[in-house]
Design an enzyme around this catalytic site. Structure first.
Site, mmCIF file in Angstrom:
data_model
loop_
_atom_site.group_PDB
_atom_site.id
_atom_site.type_symbol
_atom_site.label_atom_id
_atom_site.label_comp_id
_atom_site.label_asym_id
_atom_site.label_seq_id
_atom_site.Cartn_x
_atom_site.Cartn_y
_atom_site.Cartn_z
ATOM 1 N N THR A 189 -3.147 -7.064 7.757
ATOM 2 C CA THR A 189 -1.733 -6.973 8.119
ATOM 3 C C THR A 189 -1.605 -6.676 9.598
ATOM 4 O OG1 THR A 189 -1.314 -6.152 5.907
ATOM 5 C CG2 THR A 189 0.364 -5.685 7.554
ATOM 6 N N SER A 221 1.671 -10.209 7.203
ATOM 7 C CA SER A 221 0.367 -10.030 6.571
ATOM 8 C C SER A 221 -0.063 -11.266 5.794
ATOM 9 C CB SER A 221 0.433 -8.845 5.604
ATOM 10 O OG SER A 221 -0.781 -8.674 4.919
ATOM 11 N N ILE A 222 -1.403 -11.456 5.726
ATOM 12 C CA ILE A 222 -1.985 -12.373 4.740
ATOM 13 C C ILE A 222 -2.761 -11.566 3.704
ATOM 14 C CG2 ILE A 222 -2.008 -14.444 6.176
ATOM 15 C CD1 ILE A 222 -4.954 -13.879 6.782
ATOM 16 N N ASN A 223 -2.481 -10.279 3.616
ATOM 17 C CA ASN A 223 -3.090 -9.314 2.698
ATOM 18 C C ASN A 223 -4.437 -8.861 3.233
ATOM 19 O OD1 ASN A 223 -3.216 -7.570 0.551
ATOM 20 N ND2 ASN A 223 -3.802 -9.096 -0.944
ATOM 21 N N SER A 272 -2.276 -1.815 4.602
ATOM 22 C CA SER A 272 -2.044 -1.819 3.161
ATOM 23 C C SER A 272 -1.308 -0.552 2.739
ATOM 24 C CB SER A 272 -3.385 -1.972 2.434
ATOM 25 O OG SER A 272 -3.222 -2.090 1.051
#
Length: 543
Positions: free
Chosen positions: A352, A370-372, A434
């Site tokens: 993120t 984010s792309i996780n 996260s």
């Protein structure tokens, strides 16, 4: 940024706060911050600059965010004094059902990808608050992708650590492992496919991605590799502007996106901390950190019980953000002992990135994208150069849970930007990390607003991050019961936390725990301050 309390102790920051009179940018990479500043200097709005930053980060910080991911944003209109939230998070594909994932959701690969919402979020923001055309705003990112940029030590280390993942897919390997190896620090990384995708978007906008050639290639590549992200799932999506959540704290109104964001956890943490007198605790003391960790656990237990996509599970219960409920919850805290099991409350009757931008007209934008996990799914979709997210890993597979997987439903996100307003000041703040996001922001805000630290000094202080059984975003939940602290934390503090029953894990001196960026604005004097975290490639600029 002005602060109300008396300073209790002095802490010298390693970096200066960057100041200016016309605008400011703080982001996860110096070239992205420079892209935002370029747009501001060309007369663009804070939103124009924010989208330029987001696109540039896709290029220079590809492991964190981009077109294949999602975002939440908060936008403060300097003229009207209003704050809006933008939900740019995509839903589960239309074929994604609990039965389809009876054996579990894979952590990586095309099956872990949900509908990317970031581009739609950019477009919705530009349509409402932008001044420049999309081609101008995407210009810096196109140059960085087509001409290349020097790989930082940080990105090189990420590429090295995730080489096995990226090597699984031909498309990813060609982009990120040129010549079969991760680029070394200082080596130029070129992303021609991504540059062409940005050029298509600059010309045709939203439809090129969700209904046109970019989306068609994403769907083709994803479904051919066994994923569920198809054209119908992309066609149906558009980001939306929604009302933010807000509370009052220490003379400021604190704004955060509503669910499916987890940002209400930060608001609950602040409300619970306001039940205590800060002067009773010293910063970085075991007593203070223990209290904040126990508050965090209570707020996370509520997230687990109540947070889901409001279109499916209804809005967040009003009582969660009430002072009365906060006072009720803190009665569960034992000042001398860490809780092992933390129940959710109920109403009583009766990897993120974050960036912030501000412009000369007093508009302020706070964005977390984010792309996780680092490099998301690890899967670059065909010839698009777009690295897809792996956000599907956050779904619960228990049909009775508020975050249970359903086709077209948006997953519960950890993305949690914040924005604060008083009569004279505005502050945009956030961090990647996260479930650590709302913990890091909580710490920085307490040190700034309750203990009077300067913004940069508060960002550089040693941090902690709590892990508790059943509280992690990924499903199934992890069962760790640990308190991670950065190695600069005083020994006396660590010993005091251990004596209270915390399982302390000491990290390196700078963790890293999060990478907090912030932009503060003196609205009356038109002075901008920007701060960036030395734990990453983050950089702040002002003019």
């Amino acid at each position: 940024m002005a602060s109300r309390p008396v300073r209790i102790f002095a802490e010298q920051a390693g970096r200066p706060v960057v100041m200016g009179r016309r605008g400011a940018v703080a982001s996860g990479h110096p070239l992205a911050s420079l892209a935002g500043l370029e747009i501001l200097q060309r007369g663009g709005s804070a939103v124009d600059a924010a989208v330029a930053v987001a696109a540039a980060l896709n290029v220079v910080e590809p492991h964190m965010s981009g077109l294949g991911g999602d975002l939440f944003a908060l936008v403060y209109e300097g003229g009207s004094g209003r704050v809006y939230a933008v939900n740019g998070t995509g839903p589960a594909p239309r074929a994604a059902t609990i039965d389809r994932f009876a054996q579990g959701i894979p952590e990586r690969g095309p099956l872990s990808a949900s509908v990317p919402g970031a581009l739609s979020g950019w477009i919705v923001m530009l349509e409402r608050w932008g001044r420049l055309d999309l081609a101008s705003v995407l210009g810096p990112a196109i140059r960085l992708a087509s001409g290349g940029f020097p790989v930082s030590h940080n990105l090189s280390a990420y590429l090295e650590a995730h080489q096995p993942l990226l090597a699984e897919f031909d498309t990813s390997r060609r982009v990120f492992l040129p010549g079969g190896a991760p680029p070394r620090p200082g080596q130029v990384l070129i992303q021609r496919d991504l540059a062409r995708t940005f050029e298509l978007l600059a010309r045709d906008g939203h439809d090129a991605f969700y209904r046109g050639p970019v989306g068609q290639e994403i769907a083709r590549a994803c479904t051919a590799a066994g994923g569920l992200l198809d054209e119908d799932s992309l066609n149906a999506f558009r980001a939306e502007v929604v009302e933010p959540l807000s509370i009052s704290y220490r003379g400021y109104q604190v704004f955060a996106p509503p669910p499916n964001s987890s940002a209400h956890v930060l608001l609950q943490e602040l409300l619970m901390f306001s039940c205590f007198e800060p002067a009773r605790y010293r910063p970085l003391s075991a007593e203070l950190i223990h209290l904040m960790v126990e508050i965090k656990k209570l707020a996370f237990a509520d997230r687990e019980a109540y947070n889901g996509d409001p279109r499916f599970s209804g809005p967040l219960p009003d009582f969660l953000l009430s002072s009365e409920y906060a006072r009720q919850r803190v009665q569960l805290i034992d000042p001398e002992r860490a809780r092992a099991e933390v129940p959710a409350g109920a109403e009583r009757e009766g990897d993120t990135t974050y960036f912030a931008v501000a412009d000369r007209d007093g508009n302020v934008v706070s964005v977390t994208a984010s792309i996780n996990m680092a490099f998301g799914s690890g899967f670059v979709a065909g010839s698009t150069g777009v690295l897809l997210n792996n956000r599907m890993t956050y779904w619960h597979l228990d049909p009775g849970h508020p975050n249970a997987l359903q086709p077209g439903k948006r997953v519960r996100h950890t993305i949690s930007p914040a924005l604060m307003l008083s009569d004279t000041h505005a502050l945009a703040i956030g961090t990647p990390g996260s479930d650590g996001q709302v913990q890091t922001i909580f710490q920085v805000l307490v040190h700034v607003l309750d203990y009077g630290l300067a913004l940069q000094a508060a960002i550089e202080l040693p941090r902690w991050r709590s892990f508790a059984p059943g509280h992690e975003s990924n499903w199934p939940h992890g069962e760790r019961d640990e308190l991670h602290v950065e190695g600069r934390m005083p020994n006396q503090t660590i010993e005091g936390l251990q004596a209270r029953g915390h399982r302390v894990v000491r990290l390196g001196k700078w963790g890293p725990i999060g990478s907090c960026q912030a932009v503060a604005v003196d609205l009356a004097g038109c002075v901008f301050q920007a701060a960036a975290d030395p734990r990453s490639d983050a950089y702040a600029l002002a003019w």
